[in-house]
Design a protein around this motif. Sequence first.
Motif, PDB file in Angstrom:
ATOM      1  N   SER A  53      50.541 -80.890  12.681  1.00  0.00           N
ATOM      2  CA  SER A  53      49.883 -79.994  11.743  1.00  0.00           C
ATOM      3  C   SER A  53      48.405 -80.345  11.588  1.00  0.00           C
ATOM      4  O   SER A  53      47.549 -79.458  11.527  1.00  0.00           O
ATOM      5  N   ALA A  54      48.113 -81.652  11.547  1.00  0.00           N
ATOM      6  CA  ALA A  54      46.717 -82.079  11.429  1.00  0.00           C
ATOM      7  C   ALA A  54      45.918 -81.695  12.678  1.00  0.00           C
ATOM      8  O   ALA A  54      44.749 -81.289  12.590  1.00  0.00           O
ATOM      9  N   LEU A  55      46.538 -81.799  13.855  1.00  0.00           N
ATOM     10  CA  LEU A  55      45.849 -81.434  15.099  1.00  0.00           C
ATOM     11  C   LEU A  55      45.532 -79.946  15.155  1.00  0.00           C
ATOM     12  O   LEU A  55      44.575 -79.525  15.819  1.00  0.00           O
ATOM     13  N   LEU A  56      46.336 -79.149  14.438  1.00  0.00           N
ATOM     14  CA  LEU A  56      46.088 -77.709  14.393  1.00  0.00           C
ATOM     15  C   LEU A  56      45.044 -77.337  13.341  1.00  0.00           C
ATOM     16  O   LEU A  56      44.773 -76.149  13.115  1.00  0.00           O
ATOM     17  N   GLY A  57      44.489 -78.340  12.670  1.00  0.00           N
ATOM     18  CA  GLY A  57      43.427 -78.087  11.712  1.00  0.00           C
ATOM     19  C   GLY A  57      43.881 -77.831  10.291  1.00  0.00           C
ATOM     20  O   GLY A  57      43.086 -77.377   9.464  1.00  0.00           O
ATOM     21  N   VAL A  58      45.133 -78.113   9.989  1.00  0.00           N
ATOM     22  CA  VAL A  58      45.647 -77.894   8.639  1.00  0.00           C
ATOM     23  C   VAL A  58      45.387 -79.149   7.813  1.00  0.00           C
ATOM     24  O   VAL A  58      45.628 -80.275   8.269  1.00  0.00           O
ATOM     25  N   PHE A 117      46.981 -81.421   2.187  1.00  0.00           N
ATOM     26  CA  PHE A 117      47.705 -80.793   1.083  1.00  0.00           C
ATOM     27  C   PHE A 117      48.553 -79.633   1.589  1.00  0.00           C
ATOM     28  O   PHE A 117      49.728 -79.497   1.232  1.00  0.00           O
ATOM     29  N   ARG A 118      47.976 -78.782   2.449  1.00  0.00           N
ATOM     30  CA  ARG A 118      48.737 -77.661   2.999  1.00  0.00           C
ATOM     31  C   ARG A 118      49.855 -78.149   3.921  1.00  0.00           C
ATOM     32  O   ARG A 118      50.934 -77.558   3.978  1.00  0.00           O
ATOM     33  N   THR A 119      49.609 -79.241   4.625  1.00  0.00           N
ATOM     34  CA  THR A 119      50.661 -79.818   5.463  1.00  0.00           C
ATOM     35  C   THR A 119      51.841 -80.276   4.602  1.00  0.00           C
ATOM     36  O   THR A 119      53.007 -80.071   4.970  1.00  0.00           O
ATOM     37  N   PHE A 120      51.511 -80.883   3.484  1.00  0.00           N
ATOM     38  CA  PHE A 120      52.586 -81.328   2.588  1.00  0.00           C
ATOM     39  C   PHE A 120      53.379 -80.137   2.060  1.00  0.00           C
ATOM     40  O   PHE A 120      54.611 -80.169   2.016  1.00  0.00           O
ATOM     41  N   LEU A 121      52.682 -79.066   1.661  1.00  0.00           N
ATOM     42  CA  LEU A 121      53.364 -77.906   1.101  1.00  0.00           C
ATOM     43  C   LEU A 121      54.155 -77.134   2.147  1.00  0.00           C
ATOM     44  O   LEU A 121      55.263 -76.652   1.866  1.00  0.00           O
ATOM     45  N   ARG A 122      53.613 -77.003   3.358  1.00  0.00           N
ATOM     46  CA  ARG A 122      54.228 -76.136   4.366  1.00  0.00           C
ATOM     47  C   ARG A 122      55.192 -76.866   5.300  1.00  0.00           C
ATOM     48  O   ARG A 122      56.097 -76.250   5.858  1.00  0.00           O
ATOM     49  N   VAL A 123      55.018 -78.190   5.444  1.00  0.00           N
ATOM     50  CA  VAL A 123      55.844 -78.937   6.398  1.00  0.00           C
ATOM     51  C   VAL A 123      56.727 -79.960   5.697  1.00  0.00           C
ATOM     52  O   VAL A 123      57.960 -79.948   5.842  1.00  0.00           O
ATOM     53  N   THR A 124      56.111 -80.859   4.937  1.00  0.00           N
ATOM     54  CA  THR A 124      56.861 -81.977   4.368  1.00  0.00           C
ATOM     55  C   THR A 124      57.776 -81.548   3.226  1.00  0.00           C
ATOM     56  O   THR A 124      58.948 -81.934   3.181  1.00  0.00           O
ATOM     57  N   LEU A 125      57.234 -80.768   2.299  1.00  0.00           N
ATOM     58  CA  LEU A 125      58.012 -80.395   1.123  1.00  0.00           C
ATOM     59  C   LEU A 125      59.295 -79.635   1.478  1.00  0.00           C
ATOM     60  O   LEU A 125      60.360 -79.942   0.921  1.00  0.00           O
ATOM     61  N   PRO A 126      59.267 -78.644   2.381  1.00  0.00           N
ATOM     62  CA  PRO A 126      60.539 -77.986   2.738  1.00  0.00           C
ATOM     63  C   PRO A 126      61.574 -78.945   3.309  1.00  0.00           C
ATOM     64  O   PRO A 126      62.779 -78.778   3.068  1.00  0.00           O
ATOM     65  N   ARG A 176      63.367 -90.640   6.879  1.00  0.00           N
ATOM     66  CA  ARG A 176      63.833 -90.131   8.169  1.00  0.00           C
ATOM     67  C   ARG A 176      62.938 -89.018   8.731  1.00  0.00           C
ATOM     68  O   ARG A 176      63.241 -88.480   9.795  1.00  0.00           O
ATOM     69  N   LEU A 177      61.888 -88.657   8.013  1.00  0.00           N
ATOM     70  CA  LEU A 177      61.008 -87.604   8.505  1.00  0.00           C
ATOM     71  C   LEU A 177      60.212 -88.082   9.716  1.00  0.00           C
ATOM     72  O   LEU A 177      59.765 -89.228   9.767  1.00  0.00           O
ATOM     73  N   ASP A 178      60.029 -87.205  10.649  1.00  0.00           N
ATOM     74  CA  ASP A 178      59.282 -87.518  11.866  1.00  0.00           C
ATOM     75  C   ASP A 178      57.780 -87.395  11.586  1.00  0.00           C
ATOM     76  O   ASP A 178      57.290 -86.293  11.311  1.00  0.00           O
ATOM     77  N   PRO A 179      57.022 -88.489  11.638  1.00  0.00           N
ATOM     78  CA  PRO A 179      55.574 -88.402  11.365  1.00  0.00           C
ATOM     79  C   PRO A 179      54.839 -87.487  12.343  1.00  0.00           C
ATOM     80  O   PRO A 179      53.749 -86.998  12.028  1.00  0.00           O
TER      81      PRO A 179
END
Length: 271
Positions: free
Chosen positions: A175-180, A183-192, A166-169
Amino acid sequence: MLEAHRPSDWAYRLFVYGVGGLAILFMVAPVAVGLAMSFTSGQTLKFPPDGFSLRWYRALLDPEQSAPIHTAISHSLQIAVLAVVGTVLLAAPAAYGVTRLKPAASAAVEPLMLAPLVLPSLVYGLAALIASGRAGLSPSFGLVVLGHIVVFGPLMYRACAAITQRLDPSLEEASALLGVGQFRTFLRVTLPLMLPGIFAGMFLVFMQSLDNVSVTLFLADPRTTVLPLRMFQMIEESLDVRVAAISGLLIGTVFLCLLVSWRVLEPRRQH
């Protein structure tokens, strides 16, 4: 004016509520009986109990009287905690990865991830014992932990997959467009966002591992005594009332874990 309920509606309600009530009674009544017997003042398991007393809880907590039980509890807790850690490290990322595959690939891989959940654990325990013997491995504490990770990993996988599906891609894309990086996207966005599923899976894996008999029976060495097997031995030997006291503590632990989970996850549902 509201239409009167038809006889078929009343029959449906009576059937649903009646069957549902009987099912709840069937599940709750044994728990209530076991809990009541744990407070008996008698010398054996009996219902109704002979008076009210906490003597068996005191005996259970006494290191001198219940040293073997404490050892079994320690082993069971260690196995359950390690199984939880293993499933979090393996099944949670797997759930994320499988849900990001193309639909055809995801449909082909997911049955393989859930296969240990479908296979009876008794059959798996025997097969794992034979396979480990062929590989030159003897029953041991580590083999029990590995067996629990394999058998109960699907519980963690399903709990996490229910969230990741159900996560919104677009959140990851932003996050990728902001240059992240990924791995950091997974830790800061997906994992929470996955935490509710991870917490639910941790609870399921912990309780199932703590209660498991079949896998542990085949893969444990004689020194690795676990709580369920110790309880069976106590019942076979003398109908020890401490078994009911252990059940009472487990019931209280489960209720406390459910309460904590509800308090932790409720604010996330509101947001």
